[in-house]
Write a protein that holds these residues in place. Structure first.
Motif, PDB file in Angstrom:
ATOM      1  N   LEU A 101       0.863  -1.183   0.000  1.00  0.00           N
ATOM      2  CA  LEU A 101       0.000   0.000   0.000  1.00  0.00           C
ATOM      3  C   LEU A 101       0.902   1.236   0.000  1.00  0.00           C
ATOM      4  O   LEU A 101       1.797   1.353   0.839  1.00  0.00           O
ATOM      5  CB  LEU A 101      -0.903   0.026   1.233  1.00  0.00           C
ATOM      6  N   PHE A 102       0.655   2.154  -0.919  1.00  0.00           N
ATOM      7  CA  PHE A 102       1.529   3.311  -1.085  1.00  0.00           C
ATOM      8  C   PHE A 102       0.731   4.596  -0.866  1.00  0.00           C
ATOM      9  O   PHE A 102      -0.376   4.757  -1.395  1.00  0.00           O
ATOM     10  CB  PHE A 102       2.151   3.291  -2.476  1.00  0.00           C
ATOM     11  N   TYR A 103       1.318   5.514  -0.085  1.00  0.00           N
ATOM     12  CA  TYR A 103       0.604   6.722   0.353  1.00  0.00           C
ATOM     13  C   TYR A 103       1.325   7.985  -0.090  1.00  0.00           C
ATOM     14  O   TYR A 103       2.540   7.985  -0.336  1.00  0.00           O
ATOM     15  CB  TYR A 103       0.464   6.725   1.879  1.00  0.00           C
ATOM     16  N   GLU A 104       0.550   9.047  -0.185  1.00  0.00           N
ATOM     17  CA  GLU A 104       1.118  10.354  -0.512  1.00  0.00           C
ATOM     18  C   GLU A 104       1.982  10.856   0.646  1.00  0.00           C
ATOM     19  O   GLU A 104       1.769  10.489   1.802  1.00  0.00           O
ATOM     20  CB  GLU A 104       0.002  11.366  -0.792  1.00  0.00           C
ATOM     21  N   ALA A 105       2.951  11.703   0.319  1.00  0.00           N
ATOM     22  CA  ALA A 105       3.800  12.313   1.346  1.00  0.00           C
ATOM     23  C   ALA A 105       2.936  13.082   2.336  1.00  0.00           C
ATOM     24  O   ALA A 105       1.976  13.752   1.952  1.00  0.00           O
ATOM     25  CB  ALA A 105       4.821  13.238   0.686  1.00  0.00           C
ATOM     26  N   ARG A 134      12.380   0.593   8.204  1.00  0.00           N
ATOM     27  CA  ARG A 134      13.716   0.850   7.652  1.00  0.00           C
ATOM     28  C   ARG A 134      14.349   2.125   8.209  1.00  0.00           C
ATOM     29  O   ARG A 134      15.467   2.484   7.823  1.00  0.00           O
ATOM     30  CB  ARG A 134      13.627   0.951   6.124  1.00  0.00           C
ATOM     31  N   ASN A 135      13.601   2.807   9.095  1.00  0.00           N
ATOM     32  CA  ASN A 135      14.083   4.039   9.719  1.00  0.00           C
ATOM     33  C   ASN A 135      14.425   5.107   8.677  1.00  0.00           C
ATOM     34  O   ASN A 135      15.465   5.766   8.750  1.00  0.00           O
ATOM     35  CB  ASN A 135      15.311   3.756  10.603  1.00  0.00           C
ATOM     36  N   ILE A 136      13.530   5.269   7.705  1.00  0.00           N
ATOM     37  CA  ILE A 136      13.739   6.285   6.669  1.00  0.00           C
ATOM     38  C   ILE A 136      12.506   7.184   6.567  1.00  0.00           C
ATOM     39  O   ILE A 136      12.128   7.616   5.479  1.00  0.00           O
ATOM     40  CB  ILE A 136      14.052   5.646   5.305  1.00  0.00           C
ATOM     41  N   GLU A 137      11.901   7.481   7.696  1.00  0.00           N
ATOM     42  CA  GLU A 137      10.733   8.358   7.705  1.00  0.00           C
ATOM     43  C   GLU A 137      11.132   9.768   7.298  1.00  0.00           C
ATOM     44  O   GLU A 137      12.146  10.300   7.758  1.00  0.00           O
ATOM     45  CB  GLU A 137      10.097   8.363   9.094  1.00  0.00           C
ATOM     46  N   SER A 138      10.330  10.375   6.428  1.00  0.00           N
ATOM     47  CA  SER A 138      10.616  11.717   5.947  1.00  0.00           C
ATOM     48  C   SER A 138       9.314  12.372   5.524  1.00  0.00           C
ATOM     49  O   SER A 138       8.451  11.718   4.918  1.00  0.00           O
ATOM     50  CB  SER A 138      11.579  11.660   4.754  1.00  0.00           C
ATOM     51  N   GLU A 140       8.923  14.254   3.165  1.00  0.00           N
ATOM     52  CA  GLU A 140       8.934  14.386   1.716  1.00  0.00           C
ATOM     53  C   GLU A 140       8.629  13.067   1.002  1.00  0.00           C
ATOM     54  O   GLU A 140       8.455  13.059  -0.216  1.00  0.00           O
ATOM     55  CB  GLU A 140      10.298  14.915   1.250  1.00  0.00           C
ATOM     56  N   ILE A 141       8.612  11.981   1.773  1.00  0.00           N
ATOM     57  CA  ILE A 141       8.396  10.661   1.181  1.00  0.00           C
ATOM     58  C   ILE A 141       7.156  10.032   1.784  1.00  0.00           C
ATOM     59  O   ILE A 141       7.009   9.950   3.007  1.00  0.00           O
ATOM     60  CB  ILE A 141       9.606   9.737   1.414  1.00  0.00           C
ATOM     61  N   GLY A 142       6.251   9.584   0.956  1.00  0.00           N
ATOM     62  CA  GLY A 142       5.039   8.956   1.451  1.00  0.00           C
ATOM     63  C   GLY A 142       5.331   7.602   2.083  1.00  0.00           C
ATOM     64  O   GLY A 142       6.202   6.865   1.620  1.00  0.00           O
ATOM     65  N   PRO A 143       4.617   7.254   3.133  1.00  0.00           N
ATOM     66  CA  PRO A 143       4.815   5.957   3.769  1.00  0.00           C
ATOM     67  C   PRO A 143       4.258   4.815   2.912  1.00  0.00           C
ATOM     68  O   PRO A 143       3.499   5.047   1.968  1.00  0.00           O
ATOM     69  CB  PRO A 143       4.035   6.083   5.077  1.00  0.00           C
ATOM     70  N   SER A 144       4.657   3.616   3.235  1.00  0.00           N
ATOM     71  CA  SER A 144       4.136   2.437   2.556  1.00  0.00           C
ATOM     72  C   SER A 144       3.924   1.328   3.571  1.00  0.00           C
ATOM     73  O   SER A 144       4.601   1.261   4.600  1.00  0.00           O
ATOM     74  CB  SER A 144       5.096   1.964   1.456  1.00  0.00           C
ATOM     75  N   VAL A 145       2.981   0.468   3.276  1.00  0.00           N
ATOM     76  CA  VAL A 145       2.665  -0.667   4.148  1.00  0.00           C
ATOM     77  C   VAL A 145       2.860  -1.948   3.345  1.00  0.00           C
ATOM     78  O   VAL A 145       2.428  -2.039   2.194  1.00  0.00           O
ATOM     79  CB  VAL A 145       1.208  -0.585   4.660  1.00  0.00           C
ATOM     80  N   VAL A 146       3.545  -2.914   3.946  1.00  0.00           N
ATOM     81  CA  VAL A 146       3.778  -4.206   3.304  1.00  0.00           C
ATOM     82  C   VAL A 146       3.054  -5.281   4.107  1.00  0.00           C
ATOM     83  O   VAL A 146       3.159  -5.332   5.334  1.00  0.00           O
ATOM     84  CB  VAL A 146       5.281  -4.530   3.228  1.00  0.00           C
ATOM     85  N   VAL A 147       2.326  -6.135   3.397  1.00  0.00           N
ATOM     86  CA  VAL A 147       1.565  -7.206   4.030  1.00  0.00           C
ATOM     87  C   VAL A 147       1.974  -8.537   3.396  1.00  0.00           C
ATOM     88  O   VAL A 147       2.035  -8.641   2.165  1.00  0.00           O
ATOM     89  CB  VAL A 147       0.041  -7.002   3.854  1.00  0.00           C
TER      90      VAL A 147
END
Length: 245
Positions: A101-105, A134-138, A140-147
């Motif tokens: 699942l891919f989200y907007e910033a 992965r400790n790369i929260e920003s 400017e970058i949208g989060p993603s969820v992996v299932v």
């Protein structure tokens, strides 16, 4: 000075097309993505494969598609013998589905964890907030969820319609994490060769298919599907290659 070219081909990277275009290695091996197969399997131009294999090559795709990928022979060069073929055919894998699942910033996913194993759901086994894990929260970058689904669910729906499988996973995910916002994009991927359940028997972590030039294969199918298994195979591959340099 002898220049030795070592190419590692992994199922996860080298077999995947970029922007819909099949990738080619520095040796121009024709790794064509099979459109008929739900799992990416590369196919070699056997003539180019043998003529361009000059020094050594190390292959690490899953053992089962490797059998259909490699020619048994080309001219007077035997690539894989019957005993090796039987050993590779004895390998078995579990199957799963993976959902991204891919989200907007700027989207907030309000859960107190970065990853979680699920033990009481018939469909879902693992969920991660991937950028947090992965400790790369920003901002400017949208989060993603992996299932990842359970092995049982993967096996039962291996040949089901992908759109139906996606909806099933999403319905279970909503029950587990009802606060998830609506994603900007969704990707459902069949993972036919997930984890090794039975590795190549009596194997030291690699298999030499040909010596002159050196063609050797390895990976978790020759050990076990965990980090240590991958390291053990890599070390075994390195030692085998070293002895041929």
């Amino acid at each position: 000075m002898t220049l030795v070219l070592l190419i590692f081909i992994s199922a996860a990277i080298a077999l995947a097309p970029r922007d819909g275009v099949p990738m080619y290695s520095e040796l121009s091996l024709a790794k064509q993505i099979s459109k008929q197969s739900p799992t990416p399997v590369f196919q070699l131009d056997h003539g180019a494969f043998v003529s361009e294999l000059r020094l050594l090559m190390c292959l690490t795709p899953p053992a089962i598609p490797l059998i259909s990928t490699l020619p048994s022979a080309h001219g007077d060069i035997n690539i894989i013998n019957e005993s090796q073929k039987q050993q590779l055919e004895s390998v078995s894998y579990s199957s799963r589905y993976a959902l991204g699942l891919f989200y907007e910033a700027g989207t907030q996913i309000d859960v107190p964890w970065a990853a979680q194993y699920i033990t009481d759901n018939p469909c879902i086994r693992f969920i991660s907030i991937d950028n947090k894990k992965r400790n790369i929260e920003s901002p400017e970058i949208g989060p993603s969820v992996v299932v990842h689904t359970t092995v049982t669910f993967g096996s039962e729906h291996l040949d089901s319609d992908p759109a139906e499988v996606q909806q099933l996973i999403l319905s279970h995910l909503e029950k587990i994490v009802p606060s998830l916002p609506k994603p900007a994009g969704i990707k459902c991927q069949k993972w036919r060769y997930s984890q090794v359940t039975k590795a190549v028997p009596n194997c030291s972590g690699q298999m030499i298919l040909h010596t002159q030039p050196l063609l050797i294969c390895g990976g978790d199918g020759f050990t076990r599907s965990n980090f240590e298994g991958c390291i053990d195979s890599a070390m075994s591959l390195a030692e085998a290659v070293k002895s041929h340099l």
